[in-house]
Design a protein around this motif. Sequence first.
Motif, PDB file in Angstrom:
ATOM      1  N   VAL A   9       0.815  -1.220   0.000  1.00 13.71           N
ATOM      2  CA  VAL A   9       0.000   0.000   0.000  1.00 13.71           C
ATOM      3  C   VAL A   9       0.849   1.271   0.000  1.00 13.71           C
ATOM      4  O   VAL A   9       0.325   2.354  -0.225  1.00 13.71           O
ATOM      5  CB  VAL A   9      -0.993   0.031   1.191  1.00 13.71           C
ATOM      6  CG1 VAL A   9      -1.992  -1.103   1.087  1.00 13.71           C
ATOM      7  CG2 VAL A   9      -0.268  -0.001   2.513  1.00 13.71           C
ATOM      8  N   ASN A  10       2.133   1.139   0.239  1.00 12.60           N
ATOM      9  CA  ASN A  10       3.031   2.295   0.231  1.00 12.60           C
ATOM     10  C   ASN A  10       3.802   2.309  -1.091  1.00 12.60           C
ATOM     11  O   ASN A  10       4.690   1.482  -1.294  1.00 12.60           O
ATOM     12  CB  ASN A  10       3.989   2.219   1.422  1.00 12.60           C
ATOM     13  CG  ASN A  10       4.821   3.468   1.577  1.00 12.60           C
ATOM     14  OD1 ASN A  10       5.134   4.149   0.611  1.00 12.60           O
ATOM     15  ND2 ASN A  10       5.183   3.771   2.809  1.00 12.60           N
ATOM     16  N   PRO A  11       3.476   3.244  -1.997  1.00 18.62           N
ATOM     17  CA  PRO A  11       4.147   3.281  -3.308  1.00 18.62           C
ATOM     18  C   PRO A  11       5.669   3.418  -3.217  1.00 18.62           C
ATOM     19  O   PRO A  11       6.383   2.876  -4.056  1.00 18.62           O
ATOM     20  CB  PRO A  11       3.526   4.507  -3.996  1.00 18.62           C
ATOM     21  CG  PRO A  11       2.242   4.762  -3.284  1.00 18.62           C
ATOM     22  CD  PRO A  11       2.451   4.280  -1.871  1.00 18.62           C
ATOM     23  N   SER A  12       6.171   4.095  -2.201  1.00 14.05           N
ATOM     24  CA  SER A  12       7.629   4.248  -2.085  1.00 14.05           C
ATOM     25  C   SER A  12       8.284   2.900  -1.767  1.00 14.05           C
ATOM     26  O   SER A  12       9.428   2.658  -2.160  1.00 14.05           O
ATOM     27  CB  SER A  12       8.008   5.306  -1.052  1.00 14.05           C
ATOM     28  OG  SER A  12       7.630   4.909   0.234  1.00 14.05           O
ATOM     29  N   ASP A  40       9.262  -6.990 -11.383  1.00 21.14           N
ATOM     30  CA  ASP A  40       9.531  -8.039 -10.400  1.00 21.14           C
ATOM     31  C   ASP A  40       9.283  -7.537  -8.970  1.00 21.14           C
ATOM     32  O   ASP A  40       8.996  -8.334  -8.079  1.00 21.14           O
ATOM     33  CB  ASP A  40      10.978  -8.526 -10.505  1.00 21.14           C
ATOM     34  CG  ASP A  40      11.287  -9.197 -11.832  1.00 21.14           C
ATOM     35  OD1 ASP A  40      10.341  -9.669 -12.500  1.00 21.14           O
ATOM     36  OD2 ASP A  40      12.478  -9.247 -12.203  1.00 21.14           O
ATOM     37  N   ALA A  41       9.397  -6.225  -8.752  1.00 18.65           N
ATOM     38  CA  ALA A  41       9.291  -5.663  -7.402  1.00 18.65           C
ATOM     39  C   ALA A  41       7.931  -5.916  -6.755  1.00 18.65           C
ATOM     40  O   ALA A  41       7.875  -6.438  -5.633  1.00 18.65           O
ATOM     41  CB  ALA A  41       9.625  -4.176  -7.422  1.00 18.65           C
ATOM     42  N   PRO A  42       6.812  -5.578  -7.408  1.00 22.30           N
ATOM     43  CA  PRO A  42       5.530  -5.839  -6.744  1.00 22.30           C
ATOM     44  C   PRO A  42       5.272  -7.330  -6.506  1.00 22.30           C
ATOM     45  O   PRO A  42       4.568  -7.702  -5.564  1.00 22.30           O
ATOM     46  CB  PRO A  42       4.477  -5.262  -7.685  1.00 22.30           C
ATOM     47  CG  PRO A  42       5.189  -4.617  -8.805  1.00 22.30           C
ATOM     48  CD  PRO A  42       6.654  -4.856  -8.655  1.00 22.30           C
ATOM     49  N   GLU A  43       5.874  -8.177  -7.327  1.00 22.09           N
ATOM     50  CA  GLU A  43       5.726  -9.626  -7.144  1.00 22.09           C
ATOM     51  C   GLU A  43       6.312 -10.072  -5.805  1.00 22.09           C
ATOM     52  O   GLU A  43       5.784 -10.981  -5.168  1.00 22.09           O
ATOM     53  CB  GLU A  43       6.410 -10.385  -8.284  1.00 22.09           C
ATOM     54  CG  GLU A  43       5.704 -10.239  -9.618  1.00 22.09           C
ATOM     55  CD  GLU A  43       4.341 -10.912  -9.616  1.00 22.09           C
ATOM     56  OE1 GLU A  43       4.279 -12.122  -9.334  1.00 22.09           O
ATOM     57  OE2 GLU A  43       3.361 -10.214  -9.879  1.00 22.09           O
ATOM     58  N   ILE A  44       7.405  -9.443  -5.404  1.00 19.64           N
ATOM     59  CA  ILE A  44       8.031  -9.791  -4.122  1.00 19.64           C
ATOM     60  C   ILE A  44       7.032  -9.575  -2.991  1.00 19.64           C
ATOM     61  O   ILE A  44       6.932 -10.386  -2.068  1.00 19.64           O
ATOM     62  CB  ILE A  44       9.323  -8.973  -3.898  1.00 19.64           C
ATOM     63  CG1 ILE A  44      10.355  -9.315  -4.971  1.00 19.64           C
ATOM     64  CG2 ILE A  44       9.885  -9.206  -2.494  1.00 19.64           C
ATOM     65  CD1 ILE A  44      11.554  -8.378  -5.002  1.00 19.64           C
ATOM     66  N   LEU A  45       6.274  -8.487  -3.076  1.00 21.52           N
ATOM     67  CA  LEU A  45       5.286  -8.185  -2.038  1.00 21.52           C
ATOM     68  C   LEU A  45       4.028  -9.037  -2.164  1.00 21.52           C
ATOM     69  O   LEU A  45       3.398  -9.383  -1.168  1.00 21.52           O
ATOM     70  CB  LEU A  45       4.884  -6.711  -2.116  1.00 21.52           C
ATOM     71  CG  LEU A  45       5.923  -5.719  -1.615  1.00 21.52           C
ATOM     72  CD1 LEU A  45       5.603  -4.318  -2.087  1.00 21.52           C
ATOM     73  CD2 LEU A  45       6.023  -5.773  -0.104  1.00 21.52           C
TER      74      LEU A  45
END
Length: 165
Positions: A9-12, A40-45
């Motif tokens: 939920v935090n774009p940063s 790949d970054a949002p996938e980690i979350l």
Amino acid sequence: MELLRLTSVNPSHILWLEEVVLAAPAYSWLTEGRAPDPADAPEILRVCPPGIGEDDKFVLAVLEGEELLGCVDLVRGYPDEQTAYLGLLLLKESWQGRGIGSELVQRLIEMAANWGCTAMRLGVIETNLPALHFWTRHGFQQVDSKRIAGFSGDTLVMNRAISCP
């Protein structure tokens, strides 16, 4: 060194993960045979093992003061309640080889032990020899092997016993 829990939920926080992914291109080349992709970054979350919810998934930024060094994905209670699963420990290449990874392993083992876990599990893509050597040096032993689509080699499942405090 500080570990800060990240959320989708935090774009940063997504931008921080993108920064780490892009600053560690060798990882993508060794494990997937391709250049790193900011997607790949949002996938980690987002990606969780079956039966695991947000409360048990800990994506952590690794910080030294204001400097972002890397990230960690640690899951509590997978594949069973006594095991912590380390999905990712990734440092920017400029921070690798300085002992930070070894310090992180100790911190993560302590975290898992405080949860009551008696083992830590992780997967290493067989084509990522530096990571395989790193985890072996830290007491992890291969217990299984499986093929996962999208990776350049088999995933070597590794375990290590840990003791509760």
